[in-house]
Design an enzyme around this catalytic site. Sequence first.
Site, PDB file in Angstrom:
ATOM      1  N   GLU A  46      12.396  23.230  -4.277  1.00  0.00           N
ATOM      2  CA  GLU A  46      11.426  24.762  -4.655  1.00  0.00           C
ATOM      3  C   GLU A  46      10.243  24.350  -5.578  1.00  0.00           C
ATOM      4  O   GLU A  46      10.223  22.730  -6.876  1.00  0.00           O
ATOM      5  CB  GLU A  46      11.899  25.339  -5.091  1.00  0.00           C
ATOM      6  CG  GLU A  46      11.579  26.791  -5.876  1.00  0.00           C
ATOM      7  CD  GLU A  46       9.918  27.086  -5.076  1.00  0.00           C
ATOM      8  OE1 GLU A  46       9.169  27.510  -5.275  1.00  0.00           O
ATOM      9  OE2 GLU A  46      11.144  27.301  -3.349  1.00  0.00           O
TER      10      GLU A  46
ATOM     11  N   ARG B 215      11.421  42.512  -2.855  1.00  0.00           N
ATOM     12  CA  ARG B 215      12.104  41.581  -2.757  1.00  0.00           C
ATOM     13  C   ARG B 215      12.248  40.333  -3.811  1.00  0.00           C
ATOM     14  O   ARG B 215      13.512  39.483  -3.727  1.00  0.00           O
ATOM     15  CB  ARG B 215      10.919  41.169  -2.375  1.00  0.00           C
ATOM     16  CG  ARG B 215      10.688  39.406  -2.158  1.00  0.00           C
ATOM     17  CD  ARG B 215       9.119  39.405  -1.223  1.00  0.00           C
ATOM     18  NE  ARG B 215       8.579  40.182  -0.414  1.00  0.00           N
ATOM     19  CZ  ARG B 215       8.308  39.932   0.981  1.00  0.00           C
ATOM     20  NH1 ARG B 215       9.430  38.584   1.600  1.00  0.00           N
ATOM     21  NH2 ARG B 215       8.278  40.660   2.174  1.00  0.00           N
TER      22      ARG B 215
ATOM     23  N   ARG C 110      -1.606  46.570  -2.502  1.00  0.00           N
ATOM     24  CA  ARG C 110      -1.049  46.802  -2.811  1.00  0.00           C
ATOM     25  C   ARG C 110      -0.684  47.580  -4.085  1.00  0.00           C
ATOM     26  O   ARG C 110      -1.310  47.307  -4.819  1.00  0.00           O
ATOM     27  CB  ARG C 110       0.093  45.776  -2.614  1.00  0.00           C
ATOM     28  CG  ARG C 110       0.323  45.127  -1.301  1.00  0.00           C
ATOM     29  CD  ARG C 110       0.708  44.212  -0.942  1.00  0.00           C
ATOM     30  NE  ARG C 110       1.467  43.803   0.511  1.00  0.00           N
ATOM     31  CZ  ARG C 110       1.390  42.905   1.023  1.00  0.00           C
ATOM     32  NH1 ARG C 110       1.753  41.280  -0.247  1.00  0.00           N
ATOM     33  NH2 ARG C 110       1.970  42.389   2.302  1.00  0.00           N
TER      34      ARG C 110
ATOM     35  N   ASP D 195       8.239  32.486   7.444  1.00  0.00           N
ATOM     36  CA  ASP D 195       6.470  31.651   7.553  1.00  0.00           C
ATOM     37  C   ASP D 195       6.404  30.491   7.955  1.00  0.00           C
ATOM     38  O   ASP D 195       5.225  29.825   8.277  1.00  0.00           O
ATOM     39  CB  ASP D 195       6.043  31.994   6.088  1.00  0.00           C
ATOM     40  CG  ASP D 195       6.434  33.642   6.065  1.00  0.00           C
ATOM     41  OD1 ASP D 195       6.452  34.133   6.831  1.00  0.00           O
ATOM     42  OD2 ASP D 195       6.130  34.397   4.811  1.00  0.00           O
TER      43      ASP D 195
ATOM     44  N   ALA E 138      10.506  39.128   6.501  1.00  0.00           N
ATOM     45  CA  ALA E 138      11.751  38.555   6.029  1.00  0.00           C
ATOM     46  C   ALA E 138      13.213  38.274   7.432  1.00  0.00           C
ATOM     47  O   ALA E 138      13.900  37.372   7.858  1.00  0.00           O
ATOM     48  CB  ALA E 138      11.922  39.113   5.239  1.00  0.00           C
TER      49      ALA E 138
END
Length: 446
Positions: free
Chosen positions: A41, A118, A197, A336, A349
């Site tokens: 990551e 999420r 958002r 993605d 997702a």
Amino acid sequence: MSSTTTSLKPFSVAIIGGGIGGLCTAIALLKYPHIDVQVYEAAPTFGEIGAGVGIAPNAQQALELIAPEARAAYDKHATGNMWPKHAKTMANYVGEGEHEGELIHAQLNASGQQSVHRAHFLNELVKTVPSQRAHFNKRVDFLEDKRSAPVVVHFKDGTTAIADAVIGADGVHSAVRAHLLGKEAAKPVFAGSVAYRALVPMGKAVEKLGEEFAGNAFFLCGRGRVPIFLSISSFSVFGEAVAHESKGKASFSYPIDGGSLLNVVIFDFEQETWEHEKWVLPADPEALRRMFNTWGASSRALVELLLATHEPSVWAMWDHGPASTYTKGRIAIMGDAAHATTPYQGQGAGQAIEDALVLATLLAEVSDPNMIQSAFLVYDQVRRVRTQRVVSTSRDSGQLVGMKAEGVGSDLEKMRELLSFRMHWIWNRDILAQNREALQLFKEIL
């Protein structure tokens, strides 16, 4: 997902990216002792940006097949509509004009409107991945994939990782995608829309919207009108000021986090270009108010709730053009990194989760590292057409709910007809049949 081969040679898989898709792939592969899976990551910790994420029936079925822990991670935080009469629907209503408040269509599916926070969902997935298999601050610099040899992943910190297979789950700015397709083909494309958002405490939402509206998913569709009094074209032949009609606006709100929060998203489909370096910017309160100043009370209340949050933001919407392939050699891309999409069908997702299941299903059948390339070729064949269709139809859905679809516009009957069937091919996919197709192709290619 079990191999029919009795003699299994160990092999290693490096997953680049620890988002929902990457972690679901890792969780699925952890069931197989002969597969050494490691997750790399780029960030210092696992984490997600954004708020609510829809998990439709197709993705829920895939989670069950990936692993009980993956489904349990979802179930722990899943939130649906809170009023029984709305339990199975995500309803589209007219948001402005003479038909304001009229139901266009209530889309039904097996599980109804379902979403999760999420970040909370990701945190649950993380718990099932052993800490020794997670590596942080690992941003890819370049990859080496030599014939009949393991792939070498070079990171920007000067370290390397060696694996028999590499899966790029590193998002819309994927370095693995750039390796496969070249830098130009790897670039995301601005989708001509933006989203405002915010997460709103449910108590405040109920106070402004009422319990029924705040506690259920509502998609408000409309053109919107912005009065312009400065240009010559703003005046009629009688010299009176008239309002110019905008081409597309919509709002989407739904409860998440067990009903403690309302996820509010307001869409503007008129942004032709995006000139900013950053994809997320602070929202302009007055510009947002003007966009919806002729809409109904509920829409204007959503705007005020959004603007009352600590830092309301506007997000540019991007997706990917069709990739010529999702794999080369022993390297593949997913989620993605392979098929970034706009959110207008709630499948970003979900399609990553489907990818994870097919990849794990095929890799579980690999009894020798020399079979990895064949497994990835089958994954590409099974998943590329479906996922790229999701990307293109998601843009179409945005045009539809923004009342600017060609040949449809604000014609409510045409909207009803299209909304009545357009999601079924996504939601009702037989995930087990997709796995069987992948396994059959794998046997044939071998």
